[in-house]
Design a protein around this motif. Structure first.
Motif, mmCIF file in Angstrom:
data_model
loop_
_atom_site.group_PDB
_atom_site.id
_atom_site.type_symbol
_atom_site.label_atom_id
_atom_site.label_comp_id
_atom_site.label_asym_id
_atom_site.label_seq_id
_atom_site.Cartn_x
_atom_site.Cartn_y
_atom_site.Cartn_z
ATOM 1 N N GLU A 1 0.814 -1.219 0.000
ATOM 2 C CA GLU A 1 0.000 0.000 0.000
ATOM 3 C C GLU A 1 0.846 1.267 0.000
ATOM 4 O OE1 GLU A 1 0.582 -0.973 4.406
ATOM 5 O OE2 GLU A 1 0.268 -2.080 2.542
ATOM 6 N N LEU A 2 2.114 1.145 0.353
ATOM 7 C CA LEU A 2 3.016 2.294 0.411
ATOM 8 C C LEU A 2 3.876 2.429 -0.842
ATOM 9 C CD1 LEU A 2 4.293 1.879 4.087
ATOM 10 C CD2 LEU A 2 2.409 3.313 3.287
ATOM 11 N N GLU A 3 3.752 1.499 -1.757
ATOM 12 C CA GLU A 3 4.605 1.500 -2.940
ATOM 13 C C GLU A 3 4.153 2.552 -3.956
ATOM 14 O OE1 GLU A 3 4.915 -2.419 -4.550
ATOM 15 O OE2 GLU A 3 5.749 -3.270 -2.694
ATOM 16 N N ILE A 4 5.085 2.933 -4.797
ATOM 17 C CA ILE A 4 4.834 3.957 -5.814
ATOM 18 C C ILE A 4 3.630 3.598 -6.665
ATOM 19 C CG2 ILE A 4 5.792 4.997 -7.916
ATOM 20 C CD1 ILE A 4 8.593 4.560 -6.505
ATOM 21 N N LYS A 5 3.569 2.359 -7.111
ATOM 22 C CA LYS A 5 2.501 1.951 -8.037
ATOM 23 C C LYS A 5 1.127 1.981 -7.383
ATOM 24 C CE LYS A 5 3.578 -2.927 -7.181
ATOM 25 N NZ LYS A 5 4.077 -4.193 -7.820
ATOM 26 N N ALA A 6 1.065 1.933 -6.059
ATOM 27 C CA ALA A 6 -0.221 2.002 -5.362
ATOM 28 C C ALA A 6 -0.714 3.429 -5.199
ATOM 29 C CB ALA A 6 -0.100 1.340 -3.992
ATOM 30 N N LEU A 7 0.169 4.399 -5.356
ATOM 31 C CA LEU A 7 -0.166 5.789 -5.063
ATOM 32 C C LEU A 7 -0.267 6.675 -6.294
ATOM 33 C CD1 LEU A 7 2.260 6.215 -2.033
ATOM 34 C CD2 LEU A 7 -0.236 6.181 -1.888
ATOM 35 N N TYR A 8 0.544 6.372 -7.327
ATOM 36 C CA TYR A 8 0.731 7.352 -8.399
ATOM 37 C C TYR A 8 0.614 6.747 -9.786
ATOM 38 C CZ TYR A 8 2.884 9.907 -4.530
ATOM 39 O OH TYR A 8 3.121 10.521 -3.328
ATOM 40 N N ASN A 9 0.025 7.530 -10.696
ATOM 41 C CA ASN A 9 0.031 7.227 -12.123
ATOM 42 C C ASN A 9 1.231 7.958 -12.730
ATOM 43 O OD1 ASN A 9 -0.343 6.951 -14.857
ATOM 44 N ND2 ASN A 9 -2.369 7.913 -14.906
ATOM 45 N N ILE B 1 12.517 9.343 -12.459
ATOM 46 C CA ILE B 1 13.165 9.409 -11.149
ATOM 47 C C ILE B 1 12.707 8.259 -10.254
ATOM 48 C CG2 ILE B 1 11.489 10.870 -9.940
ATOM 49 C CD1 ILE B 1 13.822 12.394 -8.718
ATOM 50 N N PHE B 2 11.549 7.681 -10.568
ATOM 51 C CA PHE B 2 10.996 6.607 -9.748
ATOM 52 C C PHE B 2 11.490 5.226 -10.173
ATOM 53 C CE2 PHE B 2 7.939 10.095 -9.526
ATOM 54 C CZ PHE B 2 7.754 10.210 -8.158
ATOM 55 N N GLU B 3 12.257 5.165 -11.246
ATOM 56 C CA GLU B 3 12.751 3.874 -11.709
ATOM 57 C C GLU B 3 13.765 3.300 -10.724
ATOM 58 O OE1 GLU B 3 14.277 4.468 -15.641
ATOM 59 O OE2 GLU B 3 12.292 4.753 -16.534
ATOM 60 N N GLY B 4 13.618 2.022 -10.435
ATOM 61 C CA GLY B 4 14.590 1.345 -9.584
ATOM 62 C C GLY B 4 14.372 1.514 -8.090
ATOM 63 N N VAL B 5 13.274 2.174 -7.692
ATOM 64 C CA VAL B 5 12.979 2.300 -6.270
ATOM 65 C C VAL B 5 11.567 1.772 -6.014
ATOM 66 C CG1 VAL B 5 14.536 4.251 -5.956
ATOM 67 C CG2 VAL B 5 12.131 4.683 -6.461
ATOM 68 N N THR B 6 11.292 1.466 -4.773
ATOM 69 C CA THR B 6 10.004 0.878 -4.402
ATOM 70 C C THR B 6 9.061 1.898 -3.795
ATOM 71 O OG1 THR B 6 11.073 -1.255 -3.999
ATOM 72 C CG2 THR B 6 8.885 -0.925 -3.031
ATOM 73 N N TYR B 7 9.596 2.714 -2.884
ATOM 74 C CA TYR B 7 8.771 3.658 -2.146
ATOM 75 C C TYR B 7 9.051 5.084 -2.613
ATOM 76 C CZ TYR B 7 8.192 -0.413 0.842
ATOM 77 O OH TYR B 7 7.916 -1.671 1.300
ATOM 78 N N PRO B 8 8.027 5.916 -2.716
ATOM 79 C CA PRO B 8 8.215 7.235 -3.327
ATOM 80 C C PRO B 8 9.174 8.149 -2.576
ATOM 81 C CG PRO B 8 6.011 7.041 -2.371
ATOM 82 C CD PRO B 8 6.607 5.670 -2.365
ATOM 83 N N TRP B 9 9.226 8.056 -1.265
ATOM 84 C CA TRP B 9 10.129 8.945 -0.521
ATOM 85 C C TRP B 9 11.600 8.676 -0.805
ATOM 86 C CZ3 TRP B 9 6.763 5.474 1.868
ATOM 87 C CH2 TRP B 9 7.342 4.329 2.413
ATOM 88 N N GLU B 10 11.911 7.536 -1.415
ATOM 89 C CA GLU B 10 13.302 7.232 -1.750
ATOM 90 C C GLU B 10 13.877 8.207 -2.771
ATOM 91 O OE1 GLU B 10 14.311 2.818 -1.921
ATOM 92 O OE2 GLU B 10 12.133 2.755 -2.197
ATOM 93 N N GLY C 1 6.035 11.986 7.468
ATOM 94 C CA GLY C 1 5.880 10.573 7.153
ATOM 95 C C GLY C 1 4.475 10.142 6.842
ATOM 96 N N SER C 2 3.545 11.090 6.673
ATOM 97 C CA SER C 2 2.172 10.732 6.313
ATOM 98 C C SER C 2 2.120 10.220 4.872
ATOM 99 C CB SER C 2 1.246 11.938 6.441
ATOM 100 O OG SER C 2 1.164 12.374 7.777
ATOM 101 N N VAL C 3 1.301 9.200 4.658
ATOM 102 C CA VAL C 3 1.062 8.672 3.316
ATOM 103 C C VAL C 3 -0.458 8.588 3.136
ATOM 104 C CG1 VAL C 3 1.425 6.784 1.689
ATOM 105 C CG2 VAL C 3 3.215 7.354 3.361
ATOM 106 N N ILE C 4 -0.970 9.303 2.136
ATOM 107 C CA ILE C 4 -2.407 9.370 1.903
ATOM 108 C C ILE C 4 -2.727 8.600 0.627
ATOM 109 C CG2 ILE C 4 -4.426 10.853 1.764
ATOM 110 C CD1 ILE C 4 -2.660 11.321 4.260
ATOM 111 N N GLY C 5 -3.467 7.515 0.754
ATOM 112 C CA GLY C 5 -3.834 6.706 -0.402
ATOM 113 C C GLY C 5 -4.686 7.473 -1.392
ATOM 114 N N LYS C 6 -4.601 7.102 -2.639
ATOM 115 C CA LYS C 6 -5.277 7.841 -3.707
ATOM 116 C C LYS C 6 -6.789 7.859 -3.507
ATOM 117 C CE LYS C 6 -5.111 3.817 -6.804
ATOM 118 N NZ LYS C 6 -4.553 3.305 -8.091
#
Length: 221
Positions: A3-11, A20-29, A186-191
């Motif tokens: 639920e915290l992964e890039i693909k769960a949050l963003y198009n 910039i998101f290539e090769g990472v799992t979580y957006p804050w990286e 550190g808040s993460v708000i689901g889409k």
């Protein structure tokens, strides 16, 4: 935690910064990478579409930037974007196509996807806002803990150490943040979620939720 992964949050089709998101799992990286990424990307932007108005500040020819706005590079301002009166862009900011940065709004180390609106007295720092996310007047991301310790992210099934001292919020696509709300570090708000006005949000909010107050979160019908 999926639920915290890039693909769960963003198009990622809705941002010029997809690579910039290539090769990472979580957006804050990607937060520590934004500055260098902008400089590299800016140099490759088509000159028929973008002007480099000053060193490391690229503005789309179709964007509208008020004369009173302050912009420090590196920054990219996308097509049809609007940067309004007295906006304060402190650098390391990607402002997507058709995005709105409003009067007296302050940005620092952020990625705003296309059609994001931060239109009135917002502070957005060390954060990523997904497609069509909207922050109501006076809502902010708080990006440093009061005890100055490193930020952790709390998901459904545990916590993740980020190693970051400065980390605001990861806001998913089409999230509506009510006026006067604070998104704590550190808040993460689901889409597709809604945050009631005057909320103080911590940790992860599931996608498709209505956040009324701490302990009162319901799913949309």
């Amino acid at each position: 935690m999926k639920e915290l992964e890039i693909k769960a949050l963003y198009n990622l089709n809705e941002t010029i910064a997809a690579k910039i998101f290539e090769g990472v799992t979580y957006p804050w990286e990607v937060l520590p990478k934004i500055s260098d990424f902008i400089i590299e990307l800016g140099k490759a932007l088509p000159k028929e579409t973008y002007d480099e108005v000053k060193e490391n500040v690229w503005v789309a020819k179709s964007a509208k930037v008020f004369d009173s706005a302050y912009i420090a590079g590196p920054v990219i301002i996308g097509e049809q974007a609007e940067v309004r009166h007295c906006a304060f862009i402190r650098g390391n900011a990607i402002i997507g196509n058709n995005a709105v940065v409003g009067n007296s709004t302050e940005l620092k180390n952020v990625i705003l996807f296309n059609r994001v609106q931060v239109p009135h007295y917002n502070y957005v720092g060390d954060s990523i806002l997904g497609y069509k996310a909207h922050m109501g007047a006076g809502s902010i991301t708080s990006n440093v803990k009061s005890d100055k310790t490193l930020v952790v992210v709390k998901g459904k099934d545990g916590t993740i150490e980020t190693g970051l001292k400065k980390f605001g919020a990861m806001i998913g696509d089409e999230v509506e943040v009510g006026c006067g709300s604070i998104l704590n570090p550190g808040s993460v708000i689901g889409k597709n979620s809604n945050i009631y006005p005057l909320s103080s949000v911590r940790s992860y909010i599931d996608e498709g939720s209505i956040y009324k107050k701490q302990g009162e979160i319901v799913q949309k019908n």
